[in-house]
Each structure stands twice: as C-alpha cells, then as structure tokens.
Write a protein that holds these residues in place. Structure first.
Motif, PDB file in Angstrom:
ATOM      1  N   ASN A 136       1.003  -1.304  -0.113  1.00 49.39           N
ATOM      2  CA  ASN A 136      -0.245  -0.234   0.131  1.00 49.39           C
ATOM      3  C   ASN A 136       0.589   1.758  -0.134  1.00 49.39           C
ATOM      4  N   THR A 137       2.215   1.031   0.723  1.00 51.78           N
ATOM      5  CA  THR A 137       3.043   2.389   0.974  1.00 51.78           C
ATOM      6  C   THR A 137       3.152   2.358  -0.828  1.00 51.78           C
ATOM      7  N   GLY A 138       3.912   0.997  -1.077  1.00 53.02           N
ATOM      8  CA  GLY A 138       4.294   1.035  -2.283  1.00 53.02           C
ATOM      9  C   GLY A 138       3.300   1.959  -3.828  1.00 53.02           C
ATOM     10  N   ILE A 139       2.094   1.646  -3.562  1.00 50.56           N
ATOM     11  CA  ILE A 139       1.109   2.167  -4.634  1.00 50.56           C
ATOM     12  C   ILE A 139       1.119   3.301  -4.315  1.00 50.56           C
ATOM     13  N   ALA A 140       0.965   3.999  -2.852  1.00 51.99           N
ATOM     14  CA  ALA A 140       0.935   5.109  -2.627  1.00 51.99           C
ATOM     15  C   ALA A 140       1.841   6.660  -3.102  1.00 51.99           C
ATOM     16  N   VAL A 141       3.221   5.533  -2.920  1.00 46.04           N
ATOM     17  CA  VAL A 141       4.260   6.390  -3.450  1.00 46.04           C
ATOM     18  C   VAL A 141       4.390   6.588  -5.023  1.00 46.04           C
ATOM     19  N   THR A 142       3.634   5.750  -5.534  1.00 44.73           N
ATOM     20  CA  THR A 142       3.311   5.891  -7.349  1.00 44.73           C
ATOM     21  C   THR A 142       2.238   6.707  -7.728  1.00 44.73           C
ATOM     22  N   SER A 143       1.240   6.576  -6.775  1.00 46.06           N
ATOM     23  CA  SER A 143       0.015   7.358  -7.302  1.00 46.06           C
ATOM     24  C   SER A 143       0.739   8.954  -7.539  1.00 46.06           C
ATOM     25  N   LEU A 231      -3.238  10.523  -0.870  1.00 43.46           N
ATOM     26  CA  LEU A 231      -3.980  10.949  -0.262  1.00 43.46           C
ATOM     27  C   LEU A 231      -4.428   9.693   0.536  1.00 43.46           C
ATOM     28  N   ALA A 232      -5.628  10.286  -0.756  1.00 40.20           N
ATOM     29  CA  ALA A 232      -6.369   8.141  -0.365  1.00 40.20           C
ATOM     30  C   ALA A 232      -5.837   7.200   0.675  1.00 40.20           C
ATOM     31  N   LEU A 233      -4.890   6.793  -0.452  1.00 38.21           N
ATOM     32  CA  LEU A 233      -3.830   5.494   0.183  1.00 38.21           C
ATOM     33  C   LEU A 233      -3.378   5.905   1.156  1.00 38.21           C
ATOM     34  N   CYS A 234      -3.118   7.226   1.902  1.00 38.49           N
ATOM     35  CA  CYS A 234      -2.241   6.968   3.528  1.00 38.49           C
ATOM     36  C   CYS A 234      -3.067   6.351   3.892  1.00 38.49           C
ATOM     37  N   VAL A 235      -4.755   6.649   3.924  1.00 34.01           N
ATOM     38  CA  VAL A 235      -5.927   6.231   5.403  1.00 34.01           C
ATOM     39  C   VAL A 235      -6.035   4.445   5.429  1.00 34.01           C
ATOM     40  N   THR A 236      -5.890   4.191   4.127  1.00 33.98           N
ATOM     41  CA  THR A 236      -5.425   2.798   3.904  1.00 33.98           C
ATOM     42  C   THR A 236      -3.872   2.368   4.745  1.00 33.98           C
ATOM     43  N   VAL A 237      -3.009   3.019   4.142  1.00 36.19           N
ATOM     44  CA  VAL A 237      -1.610   2.645   5.250  1.00 36.19           C
ATOM     45  C   VAL A 237      -2.091   2.444   6.670  1.00 36.19           C
ATOM     46  N   TRP A 238      -3.015   3.888   7.551  1.00 37.06           N
ATOM     47  CA  TRP A 238      -2.780   3.502   8.601  1.00 37.06           C
ATOM     48  C   TRP A 238      -3.909   2.952   8.889  1.00 37.06           C
ATOM     49  N   ALA A 239      -5.053   2.576   8.261  1.00 36.17           N
ATOM     50  CA  ALA A 239      -5.463   1.298   8.528  1.00 36.17           C
ATOM     51  C   ALA A 239      -5.090  -0.241   8.840  1.00 36.17           C
ATOM     52  N   VAL A 240      -4.396  -0.025   8.430  1.00 35.73           N
ATOM     53  CA  VAL A 240      -3.518  -1.394   8.081  1.00 35.73           C
ATOM     54  C   VAL A 240      -2.652  -1.705   8.641  1.00 35.73           C
ATOM     55  N   TYR A 241      -1.848  -0.560   9.495  1.00 32.63           N
ATOM     56  CA  TYR A 241      -1.116  -0.663  10.580  1.00 32.63           C
ATOM     57  C   TYR A 241      -1.692  -1.056  11.911  1.00 32.63           C
ATOM     58  N   ARG A 242      -3.205  -0.291  11.785  1.00 31.26           N
ATOM     59  CA  ARG A 242      -3.919  -0.863  12.999  1.00 31.26           C
ATOM     60  C   ARG A 242      -3.673  -2.214  13.113  1.00 31.26           C
ATOM     61  N   LEU A 243      -4.334  -2.731  12.065  1.00 22.88           N
ATOM     62  CA  LEU A 243      -4.134  -4.638  12.041  1.00 22.88           C
ATOM     63  C   LEU A 243      -3.421  -5.333  12.812  1.00 22.88           C
ATOM     64  N   PRO A 244      -4.011  -6.563  13.192  1.00 26.61           N
ATOM     65  CA  PRO A 244      -2.983  -6.922  14.704  1.00 26.61           C
ATOM     66  C   PRO A 244      -2.503  -8.016  13.445  1.00 26.61           C
ATOM     67  N   ALA A 245      -1.476  -8.510  13.927  1.00 25.78           N
ATOM     68  CA  ALA A 245      -0.369  -9.043  13.057  1.00 25.78           C
ATOM     69  C   ALA A 245      -0.807 -10.339  12.528  1.00 25.78           C
ATOM     70  N   LEU A 246      -0.922 -10.443  11.109  1.00 26.05           N
ATOM     71  CA  LEU A 246      -1.408 -11.575  10.141  1.00 26.05           C
ATOM     72  C   LEU A 246      -0.223 -12.556   9.550  1.00 26.05           C
ATOM     73  N   PRO A 247       0.638 -13.639  10.825  1.00 24.45           N
ATOM     74  CA  PRO A 247       1.603 -13.815  10.776  1.00 24.45           C
ATOM     75  C   PRO A 247       1.494 -15.773   9.954  1.00 24.45           C
ATOM     76  N   PRO A 248       1.883 -16.401   9.562  1.00 24.03           N
ATOM     77  CA  PRO A 248       1.525 -17.347   9.285  1.00 24.03           C
ATOM     78  C   PRO A 248       1.242 -18.222  10.309  1.00 24.03           C
ATOM     79  N   LEU A 249       0.416 -19.583   9.856  1.00 24.54           N
ATOM     80  CA  LEU A 249      -0.374 -20.035  11.214  1.00 24.54           C
ATOM     81  C   LEU A 249       0.807 -20.899  11.793  1.00 24.54           C
ATOM     82  N   ALA A 250       1.234 -21.224  13.058  1.00 22.86           N
ATOM     83  CA  ALA A 250       1.539 -22.168  13.571  1.00 22.86           C
ATOM     84  C   ALA A 250       1.913 -22.965  13.319  1.00 22.86           C
ATOM     85  N   GLY A 251       2.713 -24.549  13.229  1.00 29.82           N
ATOM     86  CA  GLY A 251       3.238 -25.318  12.243  1.00 29.82           C
ATOM     87  C   GLY A 251       3.074 -25.389  11.312  1.00 29.82           C
TER      88      GLY A 251
END
Length: 458
Positions: A136-143, A231-251
């Motif tokens: 999302n940061t990459g898309i914002a920089v491209t815009s 500027l709209a993509l900055c909102v997306t980056v902030w919303a994603v930053y507020r998400l919990p971590a989503l690593p691969p599942l244990a195992g």
C-alpha cells in the motif's frame, strides 16, 4: 465419497481455525483482544424478519480488525478510480490516439499477472499485515509520482506506461494478501457477508469515481486527481497499520516464495475440483459473456436514437449499478449454505441476462438486463470468494487469491478481444446474444459433468 472428503476438509479447517485463534491471541495482545473477538460466535442472522432479511448483512463490521480493513476500502475505492480515469485521459491528451490508451492498458496487464501469482506465494510465507503495509505504501508513492509527472508537464507516454506497470505490480502483490486476510478476521459463516461488503464498496467506487473525476477535472485539473488518490492511500496505510499481526499459522512449514511455490498453488487447484470449478465459472462468465467492448458500437448503432453519449454512459454504468444494488440487498443470499449452487445459478442468470441484453432493441430494457447481470455478478463474486477462503487451507489462501486476481483481471480483457472480433464479424447484437447463450450452455454442462461444485456447501 465427496461428502466424506468434504467432512475431512471441514475437520481440518476447524482444527486450523482453533490453532489460528490461539496463535492470534498472543499476537494481538496489544490490540485489545481484536483477534479473539473476530472468532467469537456470530448471531444467527437468519432469525431476522421483514426488510432486515433482505438488507445487507453487516455482522462482519462488528469485528474491529475487519472494520478497519473495510473502512479503508471506502476511501481507496473512489480514489483508485480517479487515477484509473486520469491515466487514459492524460495519454489521450498527449497522443490523441485511442490505440495508445489501449496499449497502456496492456502494459499494466503483464506486471499484474506476474506479481499477482508471485504475490500469492509471498502472502503465504510472511506476515500478511506487513506485506499490505509495504504494498500500500508502494501504491501511494506511485500515485505521488503520477502527480509529479503531471504537475511538471512531463508529457511522456513512456513515463506514464512505466508508472502504470509499477502500480499494477504493487497491486498484484497487494490483492492476494488483502483478500486472504479476510478469513483470519471474520469467522467462516460470515465470509459471504464480508465479501458482499467489500465487493459493494468496490462497485460503488466504479460508479462514483469516474463521475467524480469528470466533475473535478474542469475545476481543479487532471494532476490533482493523482494527488487525491495518493492522500486516500495514506488512510489505507494507517488502517492496515492498526491491524493485528497476520503471520503464517503455527506449524506451517517455512518456505521461500519462489516459482516452486507458485507451481504448487496450481497443483493444489488441480487437485481440488471445487476450487478449479470456481475459477472456471468466472472464466466462462467473463470471457464468453462480458460485452463491454461492444458498448460503443451498440451506442452508435442500435441505441443511437436515444443519443449516443447517453446510451454509452448508461451501458457502462448499468452492470456496476446492478452489482451495488445486489450488495445492498444481499442479506438473504449472503446466508446461503449451498455456495456451489449459488455460483452455478449466478453464472446462468448472468448468461441469460446478457442474452436478453443482446436481444433488446430498447435502451431502457437493455439497461435493465445489464443491471440484472450486475446483480448476478455480485452473487457470483460473493460465493466464489467465500469458496476460495473456506475450501483452501490458510497456507494456500494467498496463492489461491493470486490466481483469483489474475482471472478477474484477465478474463474481461480476453472478452474484449473475443467480443470485438465477433462483433466485427457477425454484428454487435448477434455477438452479445451468442455469448450469453454460450455462458448458459457451458456452465450447465460443467455443473452436470463435474458434480463437485453442486455438492459444495458449508
């Protein structure tokens, strides 16, 4: 035999969800228990009465993590369409050639295909939240780079095509991770509702965005459309930053996201007929039954008495408007359990509606048929998405979404080539009608020959 296999898959998925929930509890301790809340039992929405039975199912919005992800989509769905209008407009202003506009579209297709397939493999090997932040940061920089080249008067088609290719590469990496994350943010029985919410916002953006772009260009100028998107993509980056971590599942085995993993994704699809059929259903509907390449010809010939400009605008808007309407009244079908039959039925209705559109001599009747097709497309998107998220294990969801992104993006482009040729050879209305009939025939044949999709339910 299939039912037994399905029960085994369900059992596996259930145990996987259990470990996912326990793993996420630790990961989200700083998020005030977001992930455990996302896995809490959902209320039985089928008990609602009156108009609430038909209204959009908003249960997923009770999940804070999903609500953050969805809220960001509201902003970017419109912002991305501003750029989607600005790029071809700027290229046409520079060259005066529609051929260059078409060439630019193709310039973005190859990076999208390559990076969506690779991005699906990446999404299965790293924290999806981190991948979303990077892309999302990459898309914002491209815009922002789009804005800089426009405001400085660079007037270079090569630069525009390069930036478009870069943007599509980032989007190809982003989409699989974003879509695969949904299954970690809402319980399985809310997946159709979550897909309906997301699809409705995106379709609304396809209606509102171009209209807003057309209104803003004379007022603030074309370069500022790129800046608004950034500027709209900055909102997306902030919303994603507020998400919990989503690593691969244990195992989950540690892997590198290379060609081997992409190939493994295709082998997984080939070994799971319900997944294969969900992709084939969309290919059948879009390649044979998406007639948008013929809209200009139909507007100029069949519907010319209504005014070519009016006819063209209505034809392009009808399918997205129908899809939005389907999403707003998705309460009933989003709670269906026979997901396979919903996909089959939606594709058949799409084909029948496109056939009706081809036979229509009246513009208003044609628009009505296209709106029905839009509703059917929404239903198909909702349940194909739910099947991909529920029938695949979490370690494969990124790759499944990568293939899904390629199919969704590539199908309509192939349809443009097929319908454009058929329209020139046989006539626009004949090509549309024949394509719609072909959709119905092929989908029913697939459903009869391969029962896996018919039998799939949750």
């Amino acid at each position: 035999m299939y039912r037994a296999c399905r029960k085994r898959v369900d059992t596996s998925e259930s145990s996987g969800d259990t470990s996912e929930s326990s793993g996420d509890t630790g990961e989200s301790s700083g998020e005030s228990g977001t992930e455990p809340e996302a896995k809490a039992p959902a209320p039985d929405g089928t008990r609602q009465r009156g108009w609430r039975r038909w209204a959009m199912d908003t249960r997923p919005l009770r999940r804070p993590a999903y609500r953050r992800l969805w809220s960001s989509t509201i902003v970017t769905a419109v912002g991305s369409q501003l750029t989607a209008v600005a790029v071809p407009k700027q290229i046409y202003d520079i060259t005066g050639s529609s051929a260059w506009v078409g060439a630019a579209s193709l310039a973005g297709l190859l990076p999208l295909i390559v990076f969506a397939l690779w991005g699906g493999a990446v999404a299965d090997t790293m924290d999806r939240r981190r991948l979303l932040l990077i892309t999302n940061t990459g898309i914002a920089v491209t815009s922002l780079l789009f804005w800089i080249q426009a405001v400085t008067g660079m007037a270079s088609v090569a630069a525009l095509m390069l930036l478009l290719a870069l943007q599509q590469a980032f989007w190809g990496l982003n989409a699989p991770a974003r879509n695969a994350s949904i299954a970690r943010l809402v319980p399985e029985d809310e997946l159709p509702a979550a897909n309906a919410l997301g699809s409705t916002v995106m379709q609304t953006g396809q209606v509102v965005g171009p209209l807003l772009a057309g209104a803003l260009i004379p007022v603030i100028g074309l370069p500022e459309l790129y800046l608004i998107d950034a500027l709209a993509l900055c909102v997306t980056v902030w919303a994603v930053y507020r998400l919990p971590a989503l690593p691969p599942l244990a195992g989950t085995a540690v892997r590198r996201a290379g060609v081997r993993e992409v190939v493994a994704g295709f082998r997984y699809i080939a070994g799971h007929k319900v997944l294969l059929l969900s992709f084939l259903a969309d290919i059948v509907a879009m390649v044979f039954g998406m007639p948008r390449a013929l809209f200009p010809q139909l507007a100029a010939e069949t519907y010319a008495p209504y005014g070519e400009g009016l006819a063209l605008g209505l034809l392009f808007a009808a399918i997205p408007v129908g899809a939005v309407a389907g999403g707003l009244f998705s309460g009933t079908f989003s709670r269906a359990r026979r997901h396979g039959w919903m996909v089959i039925g939606a594709v058949v209705v799409w084909g029948a509606a496109i056939t009706g559109f081809g036979l229509s001599g009246s513009l208003w009747l044609a628009v009505a048929f296209l709106a029905v097709a839009g509703i059917a497309d929404m239903v198909s998107m909702v349940f194909r998405g739910a099947i991909l998220l529920s029938a695949a294990t979490d370690e494969m969801r990124g790759r499944m979404q990568g293939v899904f992104t390629v199919v969704v993006a590539g199908g309509p482009r192939l349809a443009d080539v097929l319908h454009g040729g058929a329209g020139s050879a046989f006539g626009a209305r004949e090509a549309v009608t024949g394509g719609g009939l072909l959709v119905v025939a092929v989908m029913l044949a697939l459903a009869a020959a391969m029962p896996a999709l018919r039998r799939y339910r949750v």
